[in-house]
Scaffold this motif. Structure first.
Motif, PDB file in Angstrom:
ATOM      1  N   ASP A  68       0.837  -1.199   0.000  1.00  0.00           N
ATOM      2  CA  ASP A  68       0.000   0.000   0.000  1.00  0.00           C
ATOM      3  C   ASP A  68       0.874   1.253   0.000  1.00  0.00           C
ATOM      4  O   ASP A  68       2.013   1.239   0.476  1.00  0.00           O
ATOM      5  N   GLY A  69       0.307   2.331  -0.524  1.00  0.00           N
ATOM      6  CA  GLY A  69       1.015   3.604  -0.517  1.00  0.00           C
ATOM      7  C   GLY A  69       1.039   4.224   0.866  1.00  0.00           C
ATOM      8  O   GLY A  69       0.201   3.931   1.727  1.00  0.00           O
ATOM      9  N   VAL A  70       2.003   5.100   1.094  1.00  0.00           N
ATOM     10  CA  VAL A  70       2.131   5.760   2.400  1.00  0.00           C
ATOM     11  C   VAL A  70       2.026   7.280   2.270  1.00  0.00           C
ATOM     12  O   VAL A  70       2.165   8.002   3.253  1.00  0.00           O
ATOM     13  N   ARG A  71       1.753   7.767   1.072  1.00  0.00           N
ATOM     14  CA  ARG A  71       1.665   9.218   0.885  1.00  0.00           C
ATOM     15  C   ARG A  71       0.361   9.754   1.479  1.00  0.00           C
ATOM     16  O   ARG A  71      -0.592   9.012   1.738  1.00  0.00           O
ATOM     17  N   ASP A  72       0.339  11.070   1.688  1.00  0.00           N
ATOM     18  CA  ASP A  72      -0.873  11.723   2.179  1.00  0.00           C
ATOM     19  C   ASP A  72      -1.925  11.777   1.075  1.00  0.00           C
ATOM     20  O   ASP A  72      -1.604  11.911  -0.112  1.00  0.00           O
ATOM     21  N   LEU A  73      -3.179  11.641   1.465  1.00  0.00           N
ATOM     22  CA  LEU A  73      -4.273  11.694   0.500  1.00  0.00           C
ATOM     23  C   LEU A  73      -4.639  13.142   0.189  1.00  0.00           C
ATOM     24  O   LEU A  73      -4.527  14.023   1.054  1.00  0.00           O
ATOM     25  N   TYR A  74      -5.054  13.370  -1.047  1.00  0.00           N
ATOM     26  CA  TYR A  74      -5.598  14.676  -1.381  1.00  0.00           C
ATOM     27  C   TYR A  74      -6.974  14.816  -0.716  1.00  0.00           C
ATOM     28  O   TYR A  74      -7.609  13.831  -0.348  1.00  0.00           O
ATOM     29  N   GLU A  75      -7.422  16.028  -0.591  1.00  0.00           N
ATOM     30  CA  GLU A  75      -8.680  16.283   0.121  1.00  0.00           C
ATOM     31  C   GLU A  75      -9.862  15.551  -0.503  1.00  0.00           C
ATOM     32  O   GLU A  75     -10.750  15.078   0.187  1.00  0.00           O
ATOM     33  N   TRP A  76      -9.846  15.431  -1.833  1.00  0.00           N
ATOM     34  CA  TRP A  76     -10.955  14.808  -2.542  1.00  0.00           C
ATOM     35  C   TRP A  76     -10.760  13.317  -2.784  1.00  0.00           C
ATOM     36  O   TRP A  76     -11.632  12.642  -3.314  1.00  0.00           O
ATOM     37  N   GLU A  77      -9.613  12.780  -2.387  1.00  0.00           N
ATOM     38  CA  GLU A  77      -9.225  11.432  -2.799  1.00  0.00           C
ATOM     39  C   GLU A  77      -9.766  10.339  -1.879  1.00  0.00           C
ATOM     40  O   GLU A  77      -9.921  10.527  -0.677  1.00  0.00           O
ATOM     41  N   ASN A  78     -10.028   9.170  -2.477  1.00  0.00           N
ATOM     42  CA  ASN A  78     -10.490   7.996  -1.751  1.00  0.00           C
ATOM     43  C   ASN A  78      -9.279   7.198  -1.273  1.00  0.00           C
ATOM     44  O   ASN A  78      -8.335   6.974  -2.022  1.00  0.00           O
ATOM     45  N   ALA A  79      -9.324   6.725  -0.029  1.00  0.00           N
ATOM     46  CA  ALA A  79      -8.195   5.970   0.531  1.00  0.00           C
ATOM     47  C   ALA A  79      -7.919   4.688  -0.235  1.00  0.00           C
ATOM     48  O   ALA A  79      -6.789   4.171  -0.237  1.00  0.00           O
ATOM     49  N   ASN A  80      -8.926   4.154  -0.934  1.00  0.00           N
ATOM     50  CA  ASN A  80      -8.740   2.919  -1.699  1.00  0.00           C
ATOM     51  C   ASN A  80      -7.768   3.100  -2.860  1.00  0.00           C
ATOM     52  O   ASN A  80      -7.260   2.115  -3.414  1.00  0.00           O
ATOM     53  N   GLU A  93       2.421   5.745  -9.870  1.00  0.00           N
ATOM     54  CA  GLU A  93       1.825   7.072 -10.030  1.00  0.00           C
ATOM     55  C   GLU A  93       0.755   7.325  -8.972  1.00  0.00           C
ATOM     56  O   GLU A  93       0.581   8.454  -8.502  1.00  0.00           O
ATOM     57  N   TYR A  94       0.052   6.288  -8.600  1.00  0.00           N
ATOM     58  CA  TYR A  94      -0.968   6.422  -7.556  1.00  0.00           C
ATOM     59  C   TYR A  94      -0.355   6.446  -6.162  1.00  0.00           C
ATOM     60  O   TYR A  94      -1.054   6.714  -5.184  1.00  0.00           O
ATOM     61  N   GLY A  95       0.940   6.118  -6.072  1.00  0.00           N
ATOM     62  CA  GLY A  95       1.611   6.178  -4.785  1.00  0.00           C
ATOM     63  C   GLY A  95       1.829   4.834  -4.132  1.00  0.00           C
ATOM     64  O   GLY A  95       2.324   4.767  -3.005  1.00  0.00           O
ATOM     65  N   LEU A  96       1.464   3.728  -4.802  1.00  0.00           N
ATOM     66  CA  LEU A  96       1.713   2.409  -4.239  1.00  0.00           C
ATOM     67  C   LEU A  96       3.199   2.080  -4.341  1.00  0.00           C
ATOM     68  O   LEU A  96       3.923   2.639  -5.160  1.00  0.00           O
ATOM     69  N   ILE A  97       3.661   1.164  -3.515  1.00  0.00           N
ATOM     70  CA  ILE A  97       5.060   0.742  -3.524  1.00  0.00           C
ATOM     71  C   ILE A  97       5.182  -0.470  -4.440  1.00  0.00           C
ATOM     72  O   ILE A  97       4.502  -1.488  -4.246  1.00  0.00           O
ATOM     73  N   PHE A  98       6.055  -0.369  -5.443  1.00  0.00           N
ATOM     74  CA  PHE A  98       6.197  -1.429  -6.447  1.00  0.00           C
ATOM     75  C   PHE A  98       7.662  -1.537  -6.833  1.00  0.00           C
ATOM     76  O   PHE A  98       8.203  -0.668  -7.512  1.00  0.00           O
ATOM     77  N   ASN A  99       8.324  -2.605  -6.361  1.00  0.00           N
ATOM     78  CA  ASN A  99       9.736  -2.821  -6.654  1.00  0.00           C
ATOM     79  C   ASN A  99       9.927  -4.160  -7.345  1.00  0.00           C
ATOM     80  O   ASN A  99       9.310  -5.158  -6.960  1.00  0.00           O
TER      81      ASN A  99
END
Length: 241
Positions: free
Chosen positions: A112-124, A206-212
């Motif tokens: 899962d991503g660890v970045r902060d969500l935008y005000e309008w963004e869904n946590a999913n 791009e969505y902020g998920l971790i992918f290595n």
């Protein structure tokens, strides 16, 4: 459920890969029933994986037919037949996923991503979903992966992958993030398929998920731990037999 923003991104990605699906619109009382983008994406992923499996099974059928022709045309002793049958049996077990295997390939770390969500963004939008794993597996199969595992679960045609809250069910077992995906095959081809610019890995990041993704000279894939039961299939007998 994923937000509209992320579903649209996945749908566009699937279109770029050239996967096409015809959506039948049923008209009842002059009203049209529309299919969501997520349903289209799920169907495309399933269809692509099934096509790959059909091609693999066709190859197995051809090999079996050649073996039968050999038995019919040549005199083969009982011991030679037994030895060949044993080899074929072990090969079939390995191909079907019922043995541990090892080989060169790649390892993928997905979280899962660890970045902060935008005000309008869904946590999913920054959470790993079953569709993400399914698309990655489909891309690996297309790139020639001979064996795949997700968090120690062997992927076979009967494998079920589904979301269950913040966890994902694989082969009937619940797994929480992070996800470790391993694949045996040509390292360069598999690595390129996962890291190609504009590919699904790029979309996830791009969505902020971790992918290595990393290459490995020795990847171990465990055997499938479930069972394959056939409740309806029977052998089709030839006419006159």
């Amino acid at each position: 459920m994923k937000s509209i923003v992320r579903n649209t991104g996945i749908f566009i990605f699937c279109l770029i890969l050239g996967l096409c699906i015809t959506v039948q619109t049923k008209t009842t009382n002059s009203e049209h029933a529309f299919v969501s983008a997520k349903v289209l994406s799920d169907n495309e992923v399933s269809m692509a994986a099934e096509k790959e499996e059909i091609e693999r099974l066709k190859g197995l059928i051809e090999e079996t037919e050649q073996t039968l022709e050999y038995y019919k045309s040549e005199y083969v002793s009982a011991s030679e037949i037994a030895a060949q049958v044993e080899i074929n049996y072990e090969d079939a077990k390995m191909t079907a996923g019922f043995t541990d295997v090892r080989g060169p390939g790649i390892s993928i770390f997905l979280d899962d991503g660890v970045r902060d969500l935008y005000e309008w963004e869904n946590a999913n939008d920054i959470i790993v979903h079953d569709l993400d794993i399914m698309i990655i597996i489909n891309e690996l199969i297309k790139a020639g992966a001979e064996a795949i595992s997700i968090n120690g679960e062997r992927y076979v045609p009967a494998t079920e992958i589904s979301c269950s809250g913040h966890t994902v069910k694989i082969n009937g077992r619940t797994h929480a993030r992070p996800f470790y995906i391993y694949a045996v095959g040509d390292q360069s081809t598999l690595h390129s398929a996962m890291t190609v610019p504009g590919g699904y890995g790029d979309l996830l990041m791009e969505y902020g998920l971790i992918f290595n993704v990393e290459k490995s000279d020795s990847v171990i894939i465990p055997a499938y731990k479930g069972s394959l039961s056939m409740n309806y299939m029977i052998l089709e007998e030839e006419e006159g037999e």
